[in-house]
Design a protein around this motif. Structure first.
Motif, PDB file in Angstrom:
ATOM      1  N   GLU A 111       0.881  -1.298  -0.067  1.00 36.64           N
ATOM      2  CA  GLU A 111       0.014  -0.049  -0.163  1.00 36.64           C
ATOM      3  C   GLU A 111       0.882   1.384  -0.041  1.00 36.64           C
ATOM      4  OE1 GLU A 111      -0.352  -2.572   1.864  1.00 36.64           O
ATOM      5  OE2 GLU A 111      -2.257  -3.492   1.056  1.00 36.64           O
ATOM      6  N   ALA A 112       1.952   1.348   0.862  1.00 40.71           N
ATOM      7  CA  ALA A 112       2.822   2.200   0.995  1.00 40.71           C
ATOM      8  C   ALA A 112       3.555   2.583  -0.508  1.00 40.71           C
ATOM      9  CB  ALA A 112       3.992   2.085   2.032  1.00 40.71           C
ATOM     10  N   ALA A 113       4.024   1.387  -1.160  1.00 40.98           N
ATOM     11  CA  ALA A 113       4.650   1.581  -2.395  1.00 40.98           C
ATOM     12  C   ALA A 113       3.761   2.235  -3.493  1.00 40.98           C
ATOM     13  CB  ALA A 113       5.024   0.181  -2.997  1.00 40.98           C
ATOM     14  N   ARG A 114       2.475   2.012  -3.376  1.00 40.58           N
ATOM     15  CA  ARG A 114       1.498   2.187  -4.385  1.00 40.58           C
ATOM     16  C   ARG A 114       1.064   3.795  -4.137  1.00 40.58           C
ATOM     17  NH1 ARG A 114      -2.566  -3.304  -4.610  1.00 40.58           N
ATOM     18  NH2 ARG A 114      -1.451  -4.460  -6.176  1.00 40.58           N
ATOM     19  N   ALA A 115       1.128   4.133  -2.926  1.00 42.85           N
ATOM     20  CA  ALA A 115       0.633   5.421  -2.639  1.00 42.85           C
ATOM     21  C   ALA A 115       1.861   6.510  -3.031  1.00 42.85           C
ATOM     22  CB  ALA A 115       0.640   5.726  -1.082  1.00 42.85           C
ATOM     23  N   HIS A 116       3.230   5.822  -3.044  1.00 43.20           N
ATOM     24  CA  HIS A 116       4.191   6.677  -3.299  1.00 43.20           C
ATOM     25  C   HIS A 116       4.525   6.826  -4.758  1.00 43.20           C
ATOM     26  CE1 HIS A 116       8.462   7.654  -3.826  1.00 43.20           C
ATOM     27  NE2 HIS A 116       8.500   6.884  -4.921  1.00 43.20           N
ATOM     28  N   ASP A 117       4.075   5.732  -5.756  1.00 45.79           N
ATOM     29  CA  ASP A 117       3.567   5.984  -7.057  1.00 45.79           C
ATOM     30  C   ASP A 117       2.729   6.868  -7.386  1.00 45.79           C
ATOM     31  OD1 ASP A 117       5.748   4.516  -8.175  1.00 45.79           O
ATOM     32  OD2 ASP A 117       4.646   2.602  -8.445  1.00 45.79           O
ATOM     33  N   ARG A 118       1.461   6.777  -6.787  1.00 42.57           N
ATOM     34  CA  ARG A 118       0.304   8.034  -7.105  1.00 42.57           C
ATOM     35  C   ARG A 118       0.921   9.235  -6.725  1.00 42.57           C
ATOM     36  NH1 ARG A 118      -2.740   3.844  -4.409  1.00 42.57           N
ATOM     37  NH2 ARG A 118      -2.770   5.113  -2.513  1.00 42.57           N
ATOM     38  N   SER A 119       1.566   9.332  -5.760  1.00 41.66           N
ATOM     39  CA  SER A 119       2.221  10.889  -5.337  1.00 41.66           C
ATOM     40  C   SER A 119       3.123  11.291  -6.380  1.00 41.66           C
ATOM     41  CB  SER A 119       2.889  10.810  -3.992  1.00 41.66           C
ATOM     42  OG  SER A 119       3.369  12.089  -3.632  1.00 41.66           O
ATOM     43  N   ARG A 120       4.112  10.406  -6.871  1.00 42.51           N
ATOM     44  CA  ARG A 120       5.207  10.798  -7.954  1.00 42.51           C
ATOM     45  C   ARG A 120       4.497  11.280  -9.172  1.00 42.51           C
ATOM     46  NH1 ARG A 120       8.155   7.278 -10.689  1.00 42.51           N
ATOM     47  NH2 ARG A 120       7.699   4.961 -10.524  1.00 42.51           N
ATOM     48  N   TYR A 121       3.665  10.471  -9.470  1.00 42.49           N
ATOM     49  CA  TYR A 121       3.030  10.542 -10.631  1.00 42.49           C
ATOM     50  C   TYR A 121       1.993  12.034 -10.674  1.00 42.49           C
ATOM     51  CZ  TYR A 121       4.821   6.754 -12.858  1.00 42.49           C
ATOM     52  OH  TYR A 121       5.818   5.595 -13.390  1.00 42.49           O
ATOM     53  N   ALA A 122       1.295  12.266  -9.704  1.00 42.11           N
ATOM     54  CA  ALA A 122       0.569  13.231  -9.352  1.00 42.11           C
ATOM     55  C   ALA A 122       1.356  14.627  -9.368  1.00 42.11           C
ATOM     56  CB  ALA A 122      -0.004  13.552  -7.985  1.00 42.11           C
ATOM     57  N   GLU A 123       2.850  14.494  -8.970  1.00 43.98           N
ATOM     58  CA  GLU A 123       3.474  15.579  -8.884  1.00 43.98           C
ATOM     59  C   GLU A 123       4.080  15.968 -10.399  1.00 43.98           C
ATOM     60  OE1 GLU A 123       7.943  16.968  -7.010  1.00 43.98           O
ATOM     61  OE2 GLU A 123       7.130  15.223  -6.524  1.00 43.98           O
ATOM     62  N   LEU A 124       4.309  14.706 -11.103  1.00 40.49           N
ATOM     63  CA  LEU A 124       4.636  14.972 -12.507  1.00 40.49           C
ATOM     64  C   LEU A 124       3.539  15.600 -13.399  1.00 40.49           C
ATOM     65  CD1 LEU A 124       6.244  11.606 -13.616  1.00 40.49           C
ATOM     66  CD2 LEU A 124       7.363  13.796 -13.360  1.00 40.49           C
ATOM     67  N   ARG A 125       2.310  15.352 -13.204  1.00 38.52           N
ATOM     68  CA  ARG A 125       1.170  16.078 -13.695  1.00 38.52           C
ATOM     69  C   ARG A 125       1.206  17.430 -13.349  1.00 38.52           C
ATOM     70  NH1 ARG A 125      -1.148  11.058 -12.344  1.00 38.52           N
ATOM     71  NH2 ARG A 125      -1.613   9.890 -14.044  1.00 38.52           N
ATOM     72  N   ARG A 126       1.414  17.768 -11.957  1.00 39.19           N
ATOM     73  CA  ARG A 126       1.233  19.375 -11.493  1.00 39.19           C
ATOM     74  C   ARG A 126       2.385  20.027 -12.323  1.00 39.19           C
ATOM     75  NH1 ARG A 126       0.268  16.775  -6.454  1.00 39.19           N
ATOM     76  NH2 ARG A 126       2.657  16.725  -6.090  1.00 39.19           N
ATOM     77  N   ASP A 127       3.615  19.378 -12.390  1.00 36.89           N
ATOM     78  CA  ASP A 127       4.769  20.009 -13.107  1.00 36.89           C
ATOM     79  C   ASP A 127       4.297  20.316 -14.507  1.00 36.89           C
ATOM     80  OD1 ASP A 127       6.105  20.256 -10.609  1.00 36.89           O
ATOM     81  OD2 ASP A 127       7.432  18.354 -10.987  1.00 36.89           O
ATOM     82  N   HIS A 128       3.785  19.369 -14.972  1.00 35.66           N
ATOM     83  CA  HIS A 128       3.348  19.413 -16.414  1.00 35.66           C
ATOM     84  C   HIS A 128       2.514  20.510 -16.691  1.00 35.66           C
ATOM     85  CE1 HIS A 128       2.480  18.405 -20.439  1.00 35.66           C
ATOM     86  NE2 HIS A 128       1.278  18.169 -20.144  1.00 35.66           N
TER      87      HIS A 128
END
Length: 226
Positions: free
Chosen positions: A105-122
């Motif tokens: 669950e922590a690993a998946r949450a980490h992935d969600r967070s990092r891809y959300a950050e990529l979208r925000r930067d984009h």
């Protein structure tokens, strides 16, 4: 890691090496052999292995070194470590960026967070401003969305091109639409990368000596003849 004759057969050992293994198991009087112990035993049989390998005629297995390399690679094959079902699935998970986590669950949450950050930067990098000129030549800027807004009333368009690090200015609405479309493709690529992202779990053999990372949603691969 345990081994047996059936284990080696299922892992796809060549016929020549299997004949040698039969002799080794027979001389030892055992049905199972510790992998590390057996590998060391094979190292002490290089001269005999070279003779037997030369008779095999199988590409890649016609030298003792070829046999040993195949045996060495077993320690990195999930299906070998998991063969007897006594492996240990550790509470250690790895995301594609190399970060380690104690739960899936922590690993998946980490992935969600990092891809959300990529979208925000984009999103911050793809802002397009529509520019209007007044009679005195002053400019009024307004953020526009070429996919939804009517661009006909603007005299120019300005955006920051993150690929070059430069601001781009044009009086062409078509250029603004094209830039927006190309940025949408980047967002699609981020979405695709998230869908394809793997979370791996560390699997260790019963001795705790050998380990592999296995996709948390995958099963061990089917052994292949080599």
């Amino acid at each position: 890691m345990k081994t047996s004759l059936q284990f080696f057969k299922d892992m796809g050992v060549c016929d020549g090496a299997y004949a040698v293994l039969e002799r080794v198991f027979g001389q030892a009087g055992v049905t199972e052999f510790d992998y590390a112990q057996g590998y060391q035993l094979m190292l002490g049989m290089m001269d005999q292995l070279e003779v037997d390998a030369a008779q095999s005629g199988e590409p890649g297995h016609d030298t003792a070194q070829g046999w040993l390399q195949w045996c060495y690679d077993l320690r990195n094959r999930p299906e070998a470590i998991m063969y007897f079902g006594d492996h240990i699935e550790e509470d250690l998970f790895r995301t594609a960026d190399g970060h380690l986590h104690e739960t899936l669950e922590a690993a998946r949450a980490h992935d969600r967070s990092r891809y959300a950050e990529l979208r925000r930067d984009h999103a911050a990098a793809r802002v397009i401003n529509g520019v209007r000129f007044d009679e005195g030549g002053a400019e009024t800027w307004e953020v526009v969305d070429p996919a939804q807004d009517d661009l006909a009333g603007f005299d120019a368009f300005v955006w920051h091109d993150s690929t070059t690090g430069l601001n781009h200015r044009t009086d062409s609405a078509a250029d603004a639409v094209a830039f927006n479309a190309s940025q949408a493709e980047i967002l699609d690529a981020i979405d695709a990368a998230e869908r394809a992202a793997r979370v791996e779990r560390r699997i260790i053999d019963e001795s705790g000596v050998f380990s592999v990372w296995l996709c948390s949603s995958c099963s061990a691969a089917t052994p292949a003849k080599v």
